[in-house]
Scaffold this active site. Structure first.
Site, PDB file in Angstrom:
ATOM      1  N   GLY A  68       0.835  -1.199   0.000  1.00 34.51           N
ATOM      2  CA  GLY A  68       0.000   0.000   0.000  1.00 34.51           C
ATOM      3  C   GLY A  68       0.871   1.250   0.000  1.00 34.51           C
ATOM      4  N   GLY A 116       0.215  -5.215   0.606  1.00 35.84           N
ATOM      5  CA  GLY A 116      -0.978  -5.138  -0.229  1.00 35.84           C
ATOM      6  C   GLY A 116      -0.847  -5.880  -1.543  1.00 35.84           C
ATOM      7  N   GLU A 139       5.394  -5.849   7.659  1.00 36.73           N
ATOM      8  CA  GLU A 139       4.712  -4.828   8.453  1.00 36.73           C
ATOM      9  C   GLU A 139       5.343  -4.534   9.813  1.00 36.73           C
ATOM     10  OE1 GLU A 139       2.013  -6.113   5.273  1.00 36.73           O
ATOM     11  OE2 GLU A 139       3.257  -7.194   6.704  1.00 36.73           O
ATOM     12  N   ASP A 147      -1.608  -7.617   7.312  1.00 33.89           N
ATOM     13  CA  ASP A 147      -3.044  -7.454   7.052  1.00 33.89           C
ATOM     14  C   ASP A 147      -3.356  -8.008   5.671  1.00 33.89           C
ATOM     15  OD1 ASP A 147      -1.749  -5.372   5.649  1.00 33.89           O
ATOM     16  OD2 ASP A 147      -3.456  -4.019   5.856  1.00 33.89           O
TER      17      ASP A 147
END
Length: 354
Positions: A68, A116, A139, A147
């Site tokens: 992301g 992502g 992360e 995530d």
């Protein structure tokens, strides 16, 4: 701006719905507009009989997608905004849709695939890696927690390899990705364009049969004995103790890699992985990840981690709490609190549970 390239290219050719992430300078990092465009295309193609499969690629030579757009998340978190929460909501809904897509969803995971990028590829039903693939959920290095359904995938790897990857931000190569359930097929990168041409002119099965090759062996699987011995512990502190006490030099080196990450992110990640292992569907895991991501947006470590790694690039984050011992149960609990009306609220289709 006139003449500016679109950030995502979407078209249909020879029965193939083609999605190309088109931010090569940013290694095709995802932003909110790209997520919405992908979702719209997938929804339209789902019931379009002229589209028999979907193909997802990244522009340029560096990778499918580096994750992301964390700089925008940094500014949002710093300013107390909610734009990232809106982005994650739509991104996780997209991840769930990919996980249930009724047609072949072919993701070419060439080059760098992180965060992502994993979410828009590894939940698909036809996942291709090459000798250049480098796949990671990095992360904890920025004070965040895996995530995009990453905890679903990581918690379902053989033994505790997924825990090792999550806590160290370790990278998977092609053989690892196939063995650990993040990919299905190995193709040499120089055959990708021929594979796509074969896909456009004939059945997917024929194109795969012609161009796929046996995947390389997984180096991570070969290290499973010491990984399982250490990461099966119930706490991050005990994991680190076992790594330090190991007879295996690689295990002892790994202890330092873990300790460099955000202490609170490590503890939240371990709980997330243990929970994800017990949850039955990708949707349930995404619901919990949304709670964790929302809480992270208000945390000190997410802003500090992105600052240190990406904004100032001093690679010297000042985590708070500063050590694993300083992170309390209450600190971890705070990441899992219900969100009331803001819950993601995804539900798995009853007749098609994965």
């Amino acid at each position: 701006m006139t003449g500016q390239e679109p950030e995502i290219l979407i078209d249909v050719k020879d029965g193939i719905g083609r999605i190309t992430l088109n931010r090569p300078k940013a290694i095709n990092a995802l932003n909110h507009a790209m997520v919405l465009e992908m979702s719209k295309a997938l929804s339209e193609w789902e019931n379009d009989d002229s589209v028999r499969a979907v193909l997802v690629r990244g522009a340029g030579e560096r990778g499918l997608c580096a994750g992301g757009d964390i700089v925008s998340i940094y500014h949002d978190a710093k300013d107390g905004g909610t734009g990232s929460q809106d982005f994650w909501r739509d991104e996780y809904i997209l991840n769930a849709a990919i996980g249930r897509y009724p047609k072949p969803y072919i993701a070419i995971m060439d080059g760098i695939v992180m965060g992502g990028g994993v979410g828009i590829s590894a939940h698909g039903n036809v996942r291709i890696v090459t000798e250049r693939s480098s796949i990671a959920m990095p992360e904890t290095g920025i004070g965040f927690v895996p995530d995009v359904g990453g905890t679903y995938l990581l918690s379902r790897t053989p033994g505790e390899i997924g825990t090792h990857i999550a806590l160290t931000t370790g990278r998977m190569k092609a053989g690892d990705a196939v063995t650990l359930g993040f990919a299905d097929h190995y193709l040499p990168s120089d055959s990708l364009d021929k594979f796509v041409a074969a896909l456009e002119s004939g059945p997917l099965e024929d194109a795969l049969a012609e161009y796929s090759q046996p995947a390389p062996e997984s180096a991570l699987l070969g290290q499973r004995e010491w990984i399982d011995a250490a990461y099966s512990a119930d706490t991050v502190e005990e994991i680190v103790e076992r790594l330090r006490a190991s007879d295996v030099p690689e295990a002892r080196e790994t202890a330092g890699q873990v300790l460099a990450k955000s202490p609170v992110a490590l503890k939240v990640t371990l709980r997330s992985l243990r929970h994800a292992r017990q949850l039955g569907s990708l949707e349930e895991v995404l619901n919990e990840e949304f709670r964790v991501s929302t809480a992270s947006l208000k945390s000190h470590d997410l802003v500090e981690g992105i600052r240190a790694q990406v904004v100032d690039k001093d690679r010297n984050p000042q985590w708070s709490p500063a050590t694993l011992a300083d992170v309390t149960e209450a600190d971890v609990d705070a990441y899992f609190q219900p969100l009331g009306d803001l819950e993601l609220g995804l539900a798995a289709p009853k007749e098609n549970d994965r």
